[in-house]
Design a protein around this motif. Sequence first.
Motif, PDB file in Angstrom:
ATOM      1  N   ASP A  40      17.347   9.707  -3.070  1.00 52.51           N
ATOM      2  CA  ASP A  40      18.424  10.424  -3.759  1.00 52.51           C
ATOM      3  C   ASP A  40      17.886  11.212  -4.946  1.00 52.51           C
ATOM      4  OD1 ASP A  40      20.303   9.459  -1.991  1.00 52.51           O
ATOM      5  OD2 ASP A  40      21.100   7.944  -3.376  1.00 52.51           O
ATOM      6  N   ARG A  41      17.005  10.597  -5.723  1.00 52.97           N
ATOM      7  CA  ARG A  41      16.418  11.298  -6.875  1.00 52.97           C
ATOM      8  C   ARG A  41      15.574  12.470  -6.393  1.00 52.97           C
ATOM      9  NH1 ARG A  41      19.411   8.136  -8.198  1.00 52.97           N
ATOM     10  NH2 ARG A  41      20.623  10.020  -8.035  1.00 52.97           N
ATOM     11  N   SER A  42      14.871  12.279  -5.298  1.00 50.11           N
ATOM     12  CA  SER A  42      14.052  13.345  -4.745  1.00 50.11           C
ATOM     13  C   SER A  42      14.930  14.517  -4.291  1.00 50.11           C
ATOM     14  CB  SER A  42      13.209  12.809  -3.585  1.00 50.11           C
ATOM     15  OG  SER A  42      12.312  13.768  -3.132  1.00 50.11           O
TER      16      SER A  42
ATOM     17  N   ARG B  75       9.298  11.004   3.414  1.00 55.56           N
ATOM     18  CA  ARG B  75       8.591   9.716   3.390  1.00 55.56           C
ATOM     19  C   ARG B  75       9.475   8.614   2.800  1.00 55.56           C
ATOM     20  NH1 ARG B  75       2.506   8.678   1.084  1.00 55.56           N
ATOM     21  NH2 ARG B  75       2.317   6.588   1.958  1.00 55.56           N
ATOM     22  N   LEU B  76      10.187   8.939   1.731  1.00 55.57           N
ATOM     23  CA  LEU B  76      11.075   7.957   1.106  1.00 55.57           C
ATOM     24  C   LEU B  76      12.206   7.558   2.048  1.00 55.57           C
ATOM     25  CD1 LEU B  76      11.247   9.527  -2.457  1.00 55.57           C
ATOM     26  CD2 LEU B  76      10.003   7.456  -1.783  1.00 55.57           C
ATOM     27  N   GLU B  77      12.769   8.534   2.741  1.00 55.45           N
ATOM     28  CA  GLU B  77      13.831   8.228   3.702  1.00 55.45           C
ATOM     29  C   GLU B  77      13.301   7.371   4.837  1.00 55.45           C
ATOM     30  OE1 GLU B  77      15.308  12.139   4.647  1.00 55.45           O
ATOM     31  OE2 GLU B  77      16.891  11.970   3.142  1.00 55.45           O
TER      32      GLU B  77
ATOM     33  N   GLY C  88       7.648  22.145  -1.632  1.00 54.76           N
ATOM     34  CA  GLY C  88       7.226  21.680  -0.311  1.00 54.76           C
ATOM     35  C   GLY C  88       6.732  20.242  -0.348  1.00 54.76           C
ATOM     36  N   ARG C  89       5.949  19.911  -1.385  1.00 55.27           N
ATOM     37  CA  ARG C  89       5.463  18.524  -1.521  1.00 55.27           C
ATOM     38  C   ARG C  89       6.624  17.573  -1.814  1.00 55.27           C
ATOM     39  NH1 ARG C  89      -0.183  17.905  -4.684  1.00 55.27           N
ATOM     40  NH2 ARG C  89       0.243  15.728  -4.152  1.00 55.27           N
ATOM     41  N   CYS C  90       7.594  18.045  -2.585  1.00 54.79           N
ATOM     42  CA  CYS C  90       8.777  17.218  -2.855  1.00 54.79           C
ATOM     43  C   CYS C  90       9.548  16.940  -1.570  1.00 54.79           C
ATOM     44  CB  CYS C  90       9.691  17.898  -3.870  1.00 54.79           C
ATOM     45  SG  CYS C  90       9.055  17.911  -5.547  1.00 54.79           S
ATOM     46  N   ALA C  91       9.633  17.933  -0.709  1.00 52.50           N
ATOM     47  CA  ALA C  91      10.328  17.751   0.566  1.00 52.50           C
ATOM     48  C   ALA C  91       9.606  16.721   1.436  1.00 52.50           C
ATOM     49  CB  ALA C  91      10.448  19.084   1.300  1.00 52.50           C
TER      50      ALA C  91
ATOM     51  N   GLN D  39       0.835  -1.195   0.000  1.00 54.43           N
ATOM     52  CA  GLN D  39       0.000   0.000   0.000  1.00 54.43           C
ATOM     53  C   GLN D  39       0.876   1.253   0.000  1.00 54.43           C
ATOM     54  OE1 GLN D  39      -3.314   0.133   2.643  1.00 54.43           O
ATOM     55  NE2 GLN D  39      -3.443   2.355   2.572  1.00 54.43           N
ATOM     56  N   GLU D  40       1.933   1.241   0.788  1.00 53.90           N
ATOM     57  CA  GLU D  40       2.826   2.397   0.826  1.00 53.90           C
ATOM     58  C   GLU D  40       3.479   2.621  -0.535  1.00 53.90           C
ATOM     59  OE1 GLU D  40       5.985   4.427   3.777  1.00 53.90           O
ATOM     60  OE2 GLU D  40       6.177   2.258   3.562  1.00 53.90           O
ATOM     61  N   ALA D  41       3.884   1.547  -1.202  1.00 54.34           N
ATOM     62  CA  ALA D  41       4.480   1.665  -2.536  1.00 54.34           C
ATOM     63  C   ALA D  41       3.473   2.285  -3.501  1.00 54.34           C
ATOM     64  CB  ALA D  41       4.935   0.297  -3.040  1.00 54.34           C
ATOM     65  N   ARG D  42       2.211   1.870  -3.400  1.00 54.80           N
ATOM     66  CA  ARG D  42       1.166   2.417  -4.270  1.00 54.80           C
ATOM     67  C   ARG D  42       0.944   3.901  -3.976  1.00 54.80           C
ATOM     68  NH1 ARG D  42      -4.127   2.872  -3.435  1.00 54.80           N
ATOM     69  NH2 ARG D  42      -4.128   1.454  -1.677  1.00 54.80           N
ATOM     70  N   GLU D  43       0.924   4.274  -2.697  1.00 55.95           N
ATOM     71  CA  GLU D  43       0.713   5.670  -2.316  1.00 55.95           C
ATOM     72  C   GLU D  43       1.876   6.558  -2.760  1.00 55.95           C
ATOM     73  OE1 GLU D  43      -0.009   5.526   1.879  1.00 55.95           O
ATOM     74  OE2 GLU D  43      -2.000   4.660   1.641  1.00 55.95           O
ATOM     75  N   ILE D  44       3.088   6.035  -2.659  1.00 53.36           N
ATOM     76  CA  ILE D  44       4.259   6.797  -3.106  1.00 53.36           C
ATOM     77  C   ILE D  44       4.176   7.033  -4.604  1.00 53.36           C
ATOM     78  CG2 ILE D  44       6.762   6.634  -3.476  1.00 53.36           C
ATOM     79  CD1 ILE D  44       6.895   5.394  -0.618  1.00 53.36           C
ATOM     80  N   LEU D  45       3.821   6.010  -5.364  1.00 52.72           N
ATOM     81  CA  LEU D  45       3.672   6.162  -6.808  1.00 52.72           C
ATOM     82  C   LEU D  45       2.589   7.193  -7.122  1.00 52.72           C
ATOM     83  CD1 LEU D  45       4.341   5.408  -9.706  1.00 52.72           C
ATOM     84  CD2 LEU D  45       2.766   3.464  -9.480  1.00 52.72           C
TER      85      LEU D  45
END
Length: 98
Positions: free
Chosen positions: A55-57, A44-46, A36-39, A6-12
């Motif tokens: 890293d890409r973010s 969340r990714l970290e 701000g949303r990117c931050a 679910q988290e993978a789906r939400e991140i996508l």
Amino acid sequence: MARDEQEAREILQEIEALCTMHEKISQSSECREFSGRCALLLQRLEDAGLSRMADRSMDLLASCNPKDLTQCDSVQRARDILERLRVLANENQEKEKG
């Protein structure tokens, strides 16, 4: 559905929303909102231990430099980074499904 899946789906979904948002930016205030949303995505990714995507973010945030009354200098770079994030998120989602 497992929590990781679910988290993978939400991140996508968030990355897709950022892609759409980026295409529609026309003012510096929208650019700041995008950053701000990117931050938040980076955090969340970290937290999820997704270091390649984080890293890409970070690259995306480094390329963003909101300016008043001028066009962004890094539009194509940001698009490229967002596309790479999208690919990584799709790979992560597939991994969580399998």
